[in-house]
Design a protein around this motif. Structure first.
Motif, PDB file in Angstrom:
ATOM      1  N   PRO A  87      60.747  86.797   9.545  1.00  0.00           N
ATOM      2  CA  PRO A  87      61.602  87.583  10.452  1.00  0.00           C
ATOM      3  C   PRO A  87      62.637  86.699  11.146  1.00  0.00           C
ATOM      4  O   PRO A  87      62.453  85.489  11.252  1.00  0.00           O
ATOM      5  CB  PRO A  87      60.607  88.151  11.483  1.00  0.00           C
ATOM      6  CG  PRO A  87      59.260  87.996  10.866  1.00  0.00           C
ATOM      7  CD  PRO A  87      59.345  86.789   9.984  1.00  0.00           C
ATOM      8  N   ASP A  96      63.294  88.727  16.680  1.00  0.00           N
ATOM      9  CA  ASP A  96      63.085  90.115  16.248  1.00  0.00           C
ATOM     10  C   ASP A  96      61.632  90.489  16.517  1.00  0.00           C
ATOM     11  O   ASP A  96      60.730  90.137  15.759  1.00  0.00           O
ATOM     12  CB  ASP A  96      63.405  90.255  14.752  1.00  0.00           C
ATOM     13  CG  ASP A  96      63.040  91.643  14.207  1.00  0.00           C
ATOM     14  OD1 ASP A  96      62.693  92.532  15.011  1.00  0.00           O
ATOM     15  OD2 ASP A  96      63.105  91.827  12.980  1.00  0.00           O
ATOM     16  N   GLU A 108      64.056  89.105   7.489  1.00  0.00           N
ATOM     17  CA  GLU A 108      65.488  88.865   7.739  1.00  0.00           C
ATOM     18  C   GLU A 108      66.255  88.755   6.423  1.00  0.00           C
ATOM     19  O   GLU A 108      66.328  87.690   5.811  1.00  0.00           O
ATOM     20  CB  GLU A 108      65.643  87.554   8.532  1.00  0.00           C
ATOM     21  CG  GLU A 108      67.061  87.264   8.945  1.00  0.00           C
ATOM     22  CD  GLU A 108      67.210  85.913   9.637  1.00  0.00           C
ATOM     23  OE1 GLU A 108      66.370  85.018   9.440  1.00  0.00           O
ATOM     24  OE2 GLU A 108      68.190  85.773  10.394  1.00  0.00           O
ATOM     25  N   GLY A 151      64.415  94.034   7.179  1.00  0.00           N
ATOM     26  CA  GLY A 151      65.215  94.014   8.417  1.00  0.00           C
ATOM     27  C   GLY A 151      66.621  94.530   8.175  1.00  0.00           C
ATOM     28  O   GLY A 151      67.599  93.829   8.429  1.00  0.00           O
TER      29      GLY A 151
END
Ligand SMILES: Cc1cc2nc3c(=O)[nH]c(=O)nc-3n(C[C@H](O)[C@H](O)[C@H](O)COP(=O)(O)OP(=O)(O)OC[C@H]3O[C@@H](n4cnc5c(N)ncnc54)[C@H](O)[C@@H]3O)c2cc1C
Length: 398
Positions: free
Chosen positions: A269, A273, A279, A301
């Motif tokens: 991530p 977040d 990500e 994401g």
């Protein structure tokens, strides 16, 4: 020695199985899917089950039957990822090494984020159609009501198919109207945003149905606590800052959701977040820091509304890009933010919302206003989509 596969997919749900099948079609020979469950669920039907318009067995098949032949099913759960070492650790303790990794384990339900919620949905007057096991119970409760208060709630934050929180409500209202009971039942819908959905064309149609059924819509509001024994839902008005205790006879609640805790604990991530989503570049779906890591579906994401319709587009993008990346080629495909939400606004009509990641209409057939209530859309959503799902989407063909 650790097992090794060219492509390892974490999660054999909608995204994982459709992608595995598509990669095979694109010539990738060694694909493994890590999936702990024995069964596979078609979640869009949960709303129909909770509204008395589908049977539970229509939404479930064995995982074995949906796993494409030739794909290795690792019957285990991922517990960690070391993206620098290209390995996944499994709950059983063993390790799997990968050439390319695709992360799609879906969302987890954060029941504990609302005190009393877990107890309430398992109590005699509560349910949640977001759980397969509780969807039929929701219909048993709704069908049995002859008077009193029914409360439906949707949490803030990214969730699966945002509008699905409302679907069993409209189905139940139509049923109560048919039975001559609607006037005796107070229906309250609690949802955290300023309008009923967020796409103006769709809002207009839903507001019309809400007025028709006499539903009390609480916008900018959230469920913040439940007293299961006392059948009381505590609702916070986010705009006014006030709190109200609402007595209910039936509560159907959707839990807050986020990426699985074990995924949050990896370094996939983005920093900061709290949702823990992987990500990725929101167009290519490739990880921003690890070029052999990809994500799609609910755990990615991305900025779109999370849905099967969204990931259907994402599957093609990831498959094409991953195959190109393995050959050292430029990534050819981009995801455009498309998502979908079919609102079952009566027992035989649907408002079919198709929109982009800024909540602007994005109809598949340009100039066709699919957001208008329609019987045709019902047939597509209720009868056609399940067939397309089992026979084409999961086979990497749609
Ligand atoms: C009530 C409801 C109604 C919906 N209605 C619609 C609709 O009308 N239209 C629409 O397009 N979408 C709808 N959706 C959303 C749609 O079902 C999801 O967006 C879609 O299933 C997401 O696919 P996914 O593969 O990302 O996650 P999932 O399909 O949830 O699959 C995730 C998989 O990962 C597995 N997994 C979990 N943890 C691990 C682990 N540690 N290791 C390995 N595997 C793991 C899970 O067991 C699961 O099989 C609805 C969802 C719900 C709940």
């Amino acid at each position: 020695m650790a097992a090794q596969h060219e492509v390892v997919i974490i999660g054999g749900g909608n995204a994982g199985i459709s992608l595995a099948a598509r990669l095979q079609r694109y010539g990738v020979k060694d694909v493994a899917v890590i999936e702990p469950k024995d069964h596979h669920l078609y979640q869009p039907l949960f709303s129909h089950i909770a509204g008395g318009r589908a049977q539970a067995q229509e939404a479930i098949r064995s995982q074995e039957s949906v796993t494409p032949q030739g794909v290795t099913w690792i019957h285990d759960a991922a517990a960690g990822i070391d993206a620098a070492a290209n390995t996944v650790t499994l709950a059983s303790g063993s390790t799997v090494a990968y050439g390319q990794l695709v992360v799609c384990p879906g969302l987890q339900y954060d029941w504990d984020a609302v005190p009393g919620l877990a107890e309430a949905v398992h109590s005699p007057s509560g349910a949640s159609h977001y759980e397969f096991e509780l969807a039929s119970k929701a219909w048993t409760l709704l069908r049995s009501m002859t008077s009193g208060t029914a409360v439906f709630t949707m949490p803030a934050g990214p969730i699966k198919c945002g509008g699905a929180a409302q679907k069993p409500m409209y189905l139940a209202c139509d049923y109560w109207r048919e039975q001559g009971l609607l006037d005796r039942i107070r229906v309250v819908m609690v949802q955290p945003y300023p309008t009923v959905f967020g796409v103006p064309e769709v809002d207009r149609e839903l507001d019309r149905k809400i007025a028709e059924y006499g539903i009390e819509l609480r916008t900018n509001s959230e469920l913040v606590g439940v007293d299961a024994a006392g059948q009381t839902a505590t609702i916070r008005d986010l705009a006014a800052g006030t709190v109200e205790d609402l007595h209910y006879d039936v509560l159907n609640a959707v839990p807050p959701q986020s990426a699985p805790d074990w995924l949050k604990a990896t370094d996939l991530p983005a920093a900061g977040d709290t949702g823990g989503f992987v990500e990725v570049d929101r167009q290519t779906l490739r990880h921003l820091r690890y070029p052999n890591v990809w994500s799609l579906g609910d755990a990615a994401g991305t900025t779109n509304s999370k849905s099967g319709g969204a990931l259907r587009k994402q599957t093609k993008v990831v498959a094409k890009n991953l195959v190109a990346a393995r050959k050292g080629k430029r990534l050819p495909a981009k995801y455009n933010g498309y998502s979908v939400c079919p609102f079952t606004v009566s027992r035989d009509t649907v408002v079919f919302a198709e929109f982009d990641d800024r909540y602007r209409p994005m109809p598949t057939l340009p100039r066709v206003p699919t957001w208008n209530e329609s019987k045709f859309s019902w047939v597509v959503d209720r009868d056609l989509f399940p067939k397309i799902y089992w026979n084409l989407i999961l086979k990497g063909r749609a």
